[in-house]
Enzyme design. Structure first.
Site, PDB file in Angstrom:
ATOM      1  N   ASP A 103     -15.921  15.540  30.192  1.00 47.74           N
ATOM      2  CA  ASP A 103     -17.198  15.563  29.478  1.00 47.74           C
ATOM      3  C   ASP A 103     -17.812  14.164  29.452  1.00 47.74           C
ATOM      4  O   ASP A 103     -17.106  13.155  29.564  1.00 47.74           O
ATOM      5  CB  ASP A 103     -16.996  16.027  28.024  1.00 47.74           C
ATOM      6  CG  ASP A 103     -16.472  17.450  27.946  1.00 47.74           C
ATOM      7  OD1 ASP A 103     -16.681  18.212  28.905  1.00 47.74           O
ATOM      8  OD2 ASP A 103     -15.847  17.774  26.918  1.00 47.74           O
TER       9      ASP A 103
HETATM   10  N1  URA Z   1     -11.189  18.993  27.385  1.00 52.82           N
HETATM   11  C1  URA Z   1     -12.373  18.724  26.781  1.00 52.82           C
HETATM   12  O1  URA Z   1     -12.709  19.308  25.762  1.00 52.82           O
HETATM   13  N2  URA Z   1     -13.158  17.779  27.354  1.00 52.82           N
HETATM   14  C2  URA Z   1     -12.826  17.085  28.469  1.00 52.82           C
HETATM   15  O2  URA Z   1     -13.584  16.225  28.922  1.00 52.82           O
HETATM   16  C3  URA Z   1     -11.589  17.381  29.064  1.00 52.82           C
HETATM   17  C4  URA Z   1     -10.794  18.330  28.505  1.00 52.82           C
END
Ligand code: URA
Length: 240
Positions: A103
């Site tokens: 993310d």
């Molecule tokens: N899980 C999440 O919630 N975000 C990420 O970036 C990676 C794994």
């Protein structure tokens, strides 16, 4: 392999651009300037120097980025700069892709490659390559939360509960979570499912390979064969 072709497949531009680069005397091969684009070289162990940077010839590119927060894993980002802006242009020309996604607000270990089979092996849930995250939580972490994450939590749109391979409290607000899958927002959704909320997320390892402590956020490095072997280790792995 002809010099212009070696330059082209390593991402230094079109056939024409690579021929011109060589003709202009801008390329040194194994330390010696070579202005003949058609000169033949063995790609094995070939070193190409351009603009003061030396590139080792690689059939495939395997690259690690310490992803900073505030970057999107997309070629067409919507609200933040792309992680691809942190890589040098030849890597983009040779078409490296993100190996899975983090993310925008997640930091840590992010892989890139132009080897489709490697990408598949790393992200396929069937291969079960573990991903290790450190999650800072808004509320204190309880033993019940750790137990629930270990035994499995039901996420919306998932047919069955998902369990962490490993889960431990690092301090009263931080969880270390090892997951076999890489589902959309998986860590945040799993932690929400146990009644807490992630305020900061960092991926510190994939397989048995840990993000090197001396690679600062925003920096990238090549991965070698030993690194790849560590990356592809399945759970439970044996640390050397
Ligand atoms: N899980 C999440 O919630 N975000 C990420 O970036 C990676 C794994």
């Amino acid at each position: 392999m002809k010099l212009y072709r070696a330059l082209q497949v390593q991402g230094f531009g079109s056939r024409k651009a690579c021929r011109l680069l060589a003709r202009a005397g801008k390329v040194a091969v194994n330390g010696v300037v070579c202005a003949d684009p058609d000169a033949e070289f063995d790609p094995d162990g070939l070193e190409l120097t351009l603009d003061g940077h030396t590139w080792h010839y690689r059939d495939k590119a395997y690259v690690l980025l310490h992803k900073p927060t505030g970057y999107e894993c997309s070629h067409h980002p919507s609200h933040h700069p792309s992680v691809f802006t942190l890589l040098p242009v030849p890597l983009l020309h040779r078409g490296v892709q993100c190996v899975g996604r983090l993310d925008q607000d997640t930091s840590g270990l992010l892989l890139f490659s132009d080897d489709g089979q490697f990408i598949h092996r790393m992200i396929s849930p069937k291969k079960g390559v573990p991903k290790v995250y450190r999650a800072r939580c808004a509320e204190p972490v309880s033993a019940a939360m750790v137990d629930a994450l270990h035994s499995g939590v039901q996420l919306t749109d998932e047919p069955a509960p998902i369990a962490a391979l490993a889960c431990e409290a690092i301090d009263d607000h931080t969880l270390k979570l090892t997951l076999a899958e890489g589902k959309y927002h998986q860590v945040k959704r799993m932690i929400a499912a146990v009644g807490n909320r992630v305020t900061a997320l960092h991926r510190e390892a994939v397989g048995a390979y840990r993000l090197p402590a001396d690679l600062p956020p925003g920096a990238w490095c090549w991965l070698d064969a030993a690194d790849l072997q560590q990356l592809e280790q399945r759970w439970p792995y044996v640390r050397s």
